[in-house]
Design a protein around this motif. Structure first.
Motif, short mmCIF file in Angstrom:
data_model
loop_
_atom_site.label_atom_id
_atom_site.label_comp_id
_atom_site.label_asym_id
_atom_site.label_seq_id
_atom_site.Cartn_x
_atom_site.Cartn_y
_atom_site.Cartn_z
N GLY A 69 44.67 24.35 59.15
CA GLY A 69 43.62 24.98 58.36
C GLY A 69 43.73 26.49 58.36
O GLY A 69 43.52 27.15 57.34
N LEU A 70 44.06 27.06 59.53
CA LEU A 70 44.22 28.51 59.61
C LEU A 70 45.38 28.98 58.76
O LEU A 70 45.29 30.00 58.07
CB LEU A 70 44.44 28.93 61.07
CG LEU A 70 43.23 28.91 62.00
CD1 LEU A 70 43.64 29.32 63.40
CD2 LEU A 70 42.13 29.82 61.48
N VAL A 71 46.50 28.25 58.80
CA VAL A 71 47.67 28.62 58.00
C VAL A 71 47.32 28.67 56.52
O VAL A 71 47.63 29.64 55.82
CB VAL A 71 48.84 27.66 58.27
CG1 VAL A 71 49.92 27.80 57.19
CG2 VAL A 71 49.45 27.92 59.64
N TYR A 174 35.84 32.12 60.14
CA TYR A 174 36.07 30.88 60.91
C TYR A 174 36.79 31.18 62.22
O TYR A 174 36.36 30.76 63.30
CB TYR A 174 36.89 29.91 60.08
CG TYR A 174 37.19 28.60 60.79
CD1 TYR A 174 36.29 27.56 60.76
CD2 TYR A 174 38.38 28.45 61.50
CE1 TYR A 174 36.56 26.37 61.43
CE2 TYR A 174 38.66 27.26 62.17
CZ TYR A 174 37.74 26.23 62.12
OH TYR A 174 38.02 25.06 62.79
N ALA A 175 37.88 31.96 62.13
CA ALA A 175 38.65 32.28 63.32
C ALA A 175 37.83 33.10 64.31
O ALA A 175 37.87 32.88 65.53
CB ALA A 175 39.93 33.03 62.94
N ALA A 176 37.05 34.07 63.79
CA ALA A 176 36.23 34.91 64.67
C ALA A 176 35.16 34.09 65.37
O ALA A 176 34.88 34.30 66.57
CB ALA A 176 35.59 36.03 63.85
N ASP A 246 48.15 30.64 68.81
CA ASP A 246 47.08 30.42 69.79
C ASP A 246 46.35 29.12 69.51
O ASP A 246 45.97 28.38 70.44
CB ASP A 246 46.09 31.59 69.75
CG ASP A 246 46.67 32.85 70.35
OD1 ASP A 246 47.72 32.77 71.01
OD2 ASP A 246 46.08 33.93 70.13
N ALA A 247 46.12 28.81 68.23
CA ALA A 247 45.45 27.56 67.88
C ALA A 247 46.32 26.36 68.26
O ALA A 247 45.81 25.33 68.74
CB ALA A 247 45.14 27.52 66.38
N ALA A 267 53.14 28.01 55.73
CA ALA A 267 52.75 29.42 55.59
C ALA A 267 53.36 30.01 54.32
O ALA A 267 52.69 30.73 53.57
CB ALA A 267 53.19 30.21 56.82
N VAL A 268 54.64 29.72 54.09
CA VAL A 268 55.31 30.23 52.89
C VAL A 268 54.68 29.63 51.64
O VAL A 268 54.40 30.33 50.66
CB VAL A 268 56.81 29.91 52.95
CG1 VAL A 268 57.49 30.30 51.64
CG2 VAL A 268 57.47 30.64 54.13
#
Length: 286
Positions: A69-71, A174-176, A246-247, A267-268
């Motif tokens: 999800g972060l990617v 979200y990450a924060a 880190d995730a 990511a790409v």
């Protein structure tokens, strides 16, 4: 007062600051709506607020970060920001005055790097606002001020640029929130950076702005440089020390090289799709 009591008091103060900033943002929005209509800026500001605040609420409730999800969140946002800055801001800066515009782009990128680096040094200081919220707030106020200047100088500019610029607010919130939850902090404090774009943009819109072409070239170039730096900062890197890595570590797959390779491919793809989304939106509104 014990260390624990002091920490609790500090968290309470920052939470109240977040709530207060949201109330001030709502009041300023009402004022602008009635006395100085700026529908594009209001829309962009509220998209930024809802995006970060909503994603922060989800992040605070999530049991663990999801690297996939972060990617995709970071990739789509950064791809859209790079494309929007290159298409809407850089040509505008060069069109007003080529060399001053180019210097503005360089100044924006270098200023963004300098602010990020100095901001990291502040993590070693005992500040009343936690590092995550402080860095996001600084980013939000800077972005809001520049968005306000850009749309005040070019009222006919469509909302697509502004929306692409604030598209990273969701993933960032979200990450924060996940970081804050891991440190036993309330995500309420993220209402401050969530409101920051609107507070700065709407405040700037109430001011008159000079129309000298050379100055406009520098401003648009500086805006492009800042947003290019932020966009590159949000590119979804999967190397050690990145948010994505880190995730992955927190999910217990730190040495899963196949997973990391799949995330690199995603990511790409995600950054490319973010750029293509801006292209598609641009073609549709032509």
């Amino acid at each position: 007062m014990s260390v624990t009591q002091s920490a609790v008091a500090a968290r309470a103060r920052t939470s109240r600051l977040g709530t207060a900033s949201a109330l001030v943002f709502a009041a300023l929005s009402a004022y602008v709506l009635v006395f100085a209509p700026a529908p594009k800026l209001l829309g962009i500001a509220w998209v930024a607020f809802v995006g970060m605040a909503g994603a922060a609420a989800l992040g605070a409730r999530a049991g663990a970060e999801h690297p996939t999800g972060l990617v995709w969140g970071y990739g789509l946002a950064s791809g859209a920001m790079v494309t929007s800055s290159a298409v809407f801001l850089v040509p505008q800066a060069i069109g007003y005055a080529a060399k001053p515009g180019g210097f503005g782009v360089a100044a924006g990128i270098l200023t963004g790097f300098g602010a990020h680096t100095i901001g990291h040094r502040l993590t070693h200081r005992n500040l009343p606002l936690d590092r995550t919220s402080a860095e996001l707030t600084a980013h939000a106020l800077t972005a809001g001020a520049i968005i306000g200047v850009v749309y005040t100088a070019m009222p006919d500019l469509g909302p697509l640029l502004g929306l692409a610029i604030v598209s990273h607010k969701g993933p960032a919130g979200y990450a924060a929130a996940r970081r804050l939850a891991a440190d036993d902090h309330s995500a309420t404090m993220l209402l401050l950076p969530a409101s920051g774009v609107g507070l700065a943009a709407l405040a700037v819109s109430l001011l008159s702005f000079p129309t000298n072409p050379t100055l406009l070239a520098v401003v648009f170039g500086f805006a492009a440089g800042i947003f290019l730096h932020v966009a590159m900062d949000f590119l979804p890197h999967c190397e050690t020390g990145s948010d994505v890595h880190d995730a992955v570590t927190r999910t217990g797959h730190e040495h899963d090289h196949d997973l990391l390779d799949r995330l690199r491919i995603q990511a790409v793809l995600s950054t490319a799709l973010g750029g293509l989304a801006v292209l598609a939106a641009f073609l549709l509104v032509q």
